[in-house]
Design a protein around this motif. Structure first.
Motif, PDB file in Angstrom:
ATOM      1  N   ASN A  10       0.683   9.641  -5.146  1.00 27.23           N
ATOM      2  CA  ASN A  10       1.054  11.058  -4.815  1.00 27.23           C
ATOM      3  C   ASN A  10       1.974  11.593  -5.858  1.00 27.23           C
ATOM      4  OD1 ASN A  10       0.967  12.596  -2.047  1.00 27.23           O
ATOM      5  ND2 ASN A  10       0.929  10.418  -1.480  1.00 27.23           N
ATOM      6  N   GLN A  11       2.589  10.747  -6.663  1.00 29.95           N
ATOM      7  CA  GLN A  11       3.279  11.084  -7.690  1.00 29.95           C
ATOM      8  C   GLN A  11       2.332  11.636  -8.917  1.00 29.95           C
ATOM      9  OE1 GLN A  11       6.547  11.194  -8.103  1.00 29.95           O
ATOM     10  NE2 GLN A  11       7.074  10.805  -9.980  1.00 29.95           N
ATOM     11  N   LEU A  12       1.227  10.886  -8.888  1.00 32.73           N
ATOM     12  CA  LEU A  12       0.000  11.322  -9.988  1.00 32.73           C
ATOM     13  C   LEU A  12      -0.261  12.442  -9.645  1.00 32.73           C
ATOM     14  CD1 LEU A  12      -1.582   9.507 -12.153  1.00 32.73           C
ATOM     15  CD2 LEU A  12      -3.236   9.296 -10.499  1.00 32.73           C
ATOM     16  N   ALA A  13      -0.931  12.905  -8.661  1.00 32.33           N
ATOM     17  CA  ALA A  13      -1.152  14.158  -8.160  1.00 32.33           C
ATOM     18  C   ALA A  13      -0.568  15.280  -8.462  1.00 32.33           C
ATOM     19  CB  ALA A  13      -1.784  14.422  -6.795  1.00 32.33           C
ATOM     20  N   VAL A  14       0.866  15.084  -8.215  1.00 34.49           N
ATOM     21  CA  VAL A  14       1.931  16.000  -8.352  1.00 34.49           C
ATOM     22  C   VAL A  14       2.108  16.264  -9.947  1.00 34.49           C
ATOM     23  CG1 VAL A  14       4.225  16.811  -7.901  1.00 34.49           C
ATOM     24  CG2 VAL A  14       3.008  16.134  -6.032  1.00 34.49           C
ATOM     25  N   SER A  15       2.062  15.061 -10.589  1.00 30.06           N
ATOM     26  CA  SER A  15       2.383  15.274 -12.241  1.00 30.06           C
ATOM     27  C   SER A  15       1.298  16.086 -12.812  1.00 30.06           C
ATOM     28  CB  SER A  15       2.395  13.859 -12.766  1.00 30.06           C
ATOM     29  OG  SER A  15       3.433  13.138 -12.265  1.00 30.06           O
ATOM     30  N   TYR A  16      -0.031  15.883 -12.468  1.00 29.78           N
ATOM     31  CA  TYR A  16      -1.032  16.784 -12.653  1.00 29.78           C
ATOM     32  C   TYR A  16      -0.587  18.449 -12.463  1.00 29.78           C
ATOM     33  CZ  TYR A  16      -5.437  19.019 -13.182  1.00 29.78           C
ATOM     34  OH  TYR A  16      -6.639  19.970 -13.779  1.00 29.78           O
ATOM     35  N   SER A  17      -0.236  18.875 -11.234  1.00 25.55           N
ATOM     36  CA  SER A  17      -0.209  20.048 -10.920  1.00 25.55           C
ATOM     37  C   SER A  17       1.002  20.728 -11.857  1.00 25.55           C
ATOM     38  CB  SER A  17       0.110  20.305  -9.397  1.00 25.55           C
ATOM     39  OG  SER A  17      -0.878  20.224  -8.667  1.00 25.55           O
ATOM     40  N   GLU A  18       2.242  19.664 -12.012  1.00 21.13           N
ATOM     41  CA  GLU A  18       3.467  20.236 -12.583  1.00 21.13           C
ATOM     42  C   GLU A  18       2.983  20.675 -13.912  1.00 21.13           C
ATOM     43  OE1 GLU A  18       7.110  20.230 -14.764  1.00 21.13           O
ATOM     44  OE2 GLU A  18       5.586  18.611 -15.033  1.00 21.13           O
ATOM     45  N   ALA A  19       2.375  19.485 -14.816  1.00 16.45           N
ATOM     46  CA  ALA A  19       1.854  19.973 -16.000  1.00 16.45           C
ATOM     47  C   ALA A  19       1.205  21.034 -16.017  1.00 16.45           C
ATOM     48  CB  ALA A  19       1.212  18.835 -16.522  1.00 16.45           C
ATOM     49  N   MET A  20       0.142  21.421 -15.145  1.00 16.63           N
ATOM     50  CA  MET A  20      -0.674  22.367 -15.246  1.00 16.63           C
ATOM     51  C   MET A  20       0.218  23.836 -15.065  1.00 16.63           C
ATOM     52  SD  MET A  20      -3.865  22.009 -15.671  1.00 16.63           S
ATOM     53  CE  MET A  20      -4.495  23.604 -15.182  1.00 16.63           C
ATOM     54  N   CYS A  21       1.295  23.959 -14.475  1.00 19.08           N
ATOM     55  CA  CYS A  21       2.175  25.120 -14.161  1.00 19.08           C
ATOM     56  C   CYS A  21       2.616  25.203 -15.532  1.00 19.08           C
ATOM     57  CB  CYS A  21       3.108  24.598 -13.173  1.00 19.08           C
ATOM     58  SG  CYS A  21       2.569  24.727 -11.521  1.00 19.08           S
ATOM     59  N   ARG A  22       3.182  24.220 -16.401  1.00 17.09           N
ATOM     60  CA  ARG A  22       3.620  24.428 -17.658  1.00 17.09           C
ATOM     61  C   ARG A  22       2.577  24.639 -18.627  1.00 17.09           C
ATOM     62  NH1 ARG A  22       5.428  20.022 -19.708  1.00 17.09           N
ATOM     63  NH2 ARG A  22       4.907  18.558 -17.864  1.00 17.09           N
ATOM     64  N   GLY A  23       1.288  24.500 -18.584  1.00 18.67           N
ATOM     65  CA  GLY A  23       0.373  25.029 -19.449  1.00 18.67           C
ATOM     66  C   GLY A  23       0.133  23.982 -20.485  1.00 18.67           C
ATOM     67  N   ALA A  24       0.731  22.519 -19.947  1.00 16.23           N
ATOM     68  CA  ALA A  24       0.619  21.363 -20.755  1.00 16.23           C
ATOM     69  C   ALA A  24      -0.518  20.399 -20.534  1.00 16.23           C
ATOM     70  CB  ALA A  24       1.776  20.458 -20.636  1.00 16.23           C
ATOM     71  N   LEU A  25      -1.892  21.323 -20.804  1.00 12.02           N
ATOM     72  CA  LEU A  25      -2.928  20.548 -20.494  1.00 12.02           C
ATOM     73  C   LEU A  25      -3.314  19.028 -21.057  1.00 12.02           C
ATOM     74  CD1 LEU A  25      -5.631  23.599 -20.957  1.00 12.02           C
ATOM     75  CD2 LEU A  25      -4.228  22.969 -18.997  1.00 12.02           C
ATOM     76  N   GLU A  26      -2.683  18.671 -22.227  1.00  9.16           N
ATOM     77  CA  GLU A  26      -2.719  17.709 -22.899  1.00  9.16           C
ATOM     78  C   GLU A  26      -2.306  16.427 -22.294  1.00  9.16           C
ATOM     79  OE1 GLU A  26      -4.901  16.744 -25.576  1.00  9.16           O
ATOM     80  OE2 GLU A  26      -5.621  18.654 -26.068  1.00  9.16           O
ATOM     81  N   GLU A  27      -0.810  16.892 -21.566  1.00  5.85           N
ATOM     82  CA  GLU A  27      -0.364  15.989 -20.459  1.00  5.85           C
ATOM     83  C   GLU A  27      -0.956  15.907 -19.309  1.00  5.85           C
ATOM     84  OE1 GLU A  27       4.045  16.222 -18.325  1.00  5.85           O
ATOM     85  OE2 GLU A  27       3.887  17.221 -20.506  1.00  5.85           O
ATOM     86  N   GLN A  39       0.845  -1.173  -0.058  1.00  9.00           N
ATOM     87  CA  GLN A  39      -0.051  -0.093   0.143  1.00  9.00           C
ATOM     88  C   GLN A  39       0.915   1.262  -0.115  1.00  9.00           C
ATOM     89  OE1 GLN A  39      -2.248  -0.822   3.556  1.00  9.00           O
ATOM     90  NE2 GLN A  39      -4.074  -1.325   2.326  1.00  9.00           N
ATOM     91  N   ALA A  40       2.003   1.196   0.583  1.00  4.92           N
ATOM     92  CA  ALA A  40       2.759   2.382   1.072  1.00  4.92           C
ATOM     93  C   ALA A  40       3.386   2.582  -0.586  1.00  4.92           C
ATOM     94  CB  ALA A  40       4.033   2.026   1.745  1.00  4.92           C
ATOM     95  N   ALA A  41       3.802   1.517  -1.515  1.00  3.92           N
ATOM     96  CA  ALA A  41       4.116   2.040  -2.684  1.00  3.92           C
ATOM     97  C   ALA A  41       2.988   2.292  -3.461  1.00  3.92           C
ATOM     98  CB  ALA A  41       4.880   0.788  -3.356  1.00  3.92           C
ATOM     99  N   ASP A  42       1.597   1.841  -3.428  1.00  2.00           N
ATOM    100  CA  ASP A  42       0.724   2.574  -4.266  1.00  2.00           C
ATOM    101  C   ASP A  42       0.624   3.938  -3.740  1.00  2.00           C
ATOM    102  OD1 ASP A  42      -0.020   0.181  -5.346  1.00  2.00           O
ATOM    103  OD2 ASP A  42      -1.201  -0.558  -4.116  1.00  2.00           O
ATOM    104  N   ILE A  43       0.749   4.393  -2.498  1.00  2.55           N
ATOM    105  CA  ILE A  43       0.461   5.727  -1.849  1.00  2.55           C
ATOM    106  C   ILE A  43       1.351   6.435  -2.535  1.00  2.55           C
ATOM    107  CG2 ILE A  43       0.556   7.200   0.084  1.00  2.55           C
ATOM    108  CD1 ILE A  43      -0.575   4.866   1.462  1.00  2.55           C
ATOM    109  N   VAL A  44       2.741   6.360  -2.871  1.00  2.00           N
ATOM    110  CA  VAL A  44       3.761   6.940  -3.522  1.00  2.00           C
ATOM    111  C   VAL A  44       3.374   7.340  -4.825  1.00  2.00           C
ATOM    112  CG1 VAL A  44       6.178   6.966  -4.359  1.00  2.00           C
ATOM    113  CG2 VAL A  44       5.601   6.325  -2.012  1.00  2.00           C
ATOM    114  N   ALA A  45       2.903   6.210  -5.641  1.00  2.00           N
ATOM    115  CA  ALA A  45       2.511   6.145  -7.174  1.00  2.00           C
ATOM    116  C   ALA A  45       1.327   7.229  -7.126  1.00  2.00           C
ATOM    117  CB  ALA A  45       2.049   4.866  -7.546  1.00  2.00           C
TER     118      ALA A  45
END
Length: 157
Positions: free
Chosen positions: A18-35, A10-16
């Motif tokens: 969290n990575q998913l959520a941060v990936s969304y925000s990081e792409a939004m910061c770059r204006g990469a909506l399709e990503e 479960q800890a490995a899934d939680i890290v994955a």
């Protein structure tokens, strides 16, 4: 809310997730909506209290595009969230802070909210099946009139 201690799997899934959520925000910061929308399952849904629900990648890109059309930039920070894994499904909540500036009048915007998420494991890994953006507050702080530096020059990770 205190969640139970996760198992190692479960800890490995939680890290994955969290990575998913941060990936969304990081792409939004770059204006990469399709990503950014790749964090959603093909039939994933984005909802909020101020927009119509958007289902599927194309609809999510369209609703986000309309929402940020007058913004010169969006800087979204996902804060550490809570994730409860149950097999191939999970529930998560991620607080966020968002800064932006309007093109039309140069006004700064600060938004505070929480993503309430349903997540599922897919053949491509964890993906959001549903994200509800609950707004806490929106403000127009003074200042925030510095020069914008494009982020498109960042190398891939």
């Amino acid at each position: 809310m205190i969640l139970p201690q996760p198992t190692p799997a479960q800890a490995a899934d939680i890290v994955a997730i969290n990575q998913l959520a941060v990936s969304y925000s990081e792409a939004m910061c770059r204006g990469a909506l399709e990503e950014a929308v790749l964090v959603f399952s093909d039939d994933g849904e984005l909802r909020s209290g101020v927009t119509e629900p958007a289902v599927g990648h194309a609809a999510i890109v369209a609703i986000i595009s309309a929402s940020i059309a007058d913004l010169e930039f969006v800087f979204q920070t996902t804060h550490q969230g809570l994730v409860r894994v149950d097999g191939d499904r999970a529930r998560a909540r991620f607080p966020l802070t968002e800064w932006a500036r309007r093109r039309s009048d140069g006004r700064a915007i600060q938004f505070l909210g929480i993503y309430d998420d349903e997540v599922r494991r897919t053949p491509d890994g964890w993906r959001f099946s549903s994200r509800y953006l609950a707004g806490l507050t929106i403000a127009r702080p003074a200042g925030f009139d510095g020069r914008i530096h494009p982020l498109d020059s960042l190398p891939p990770l």
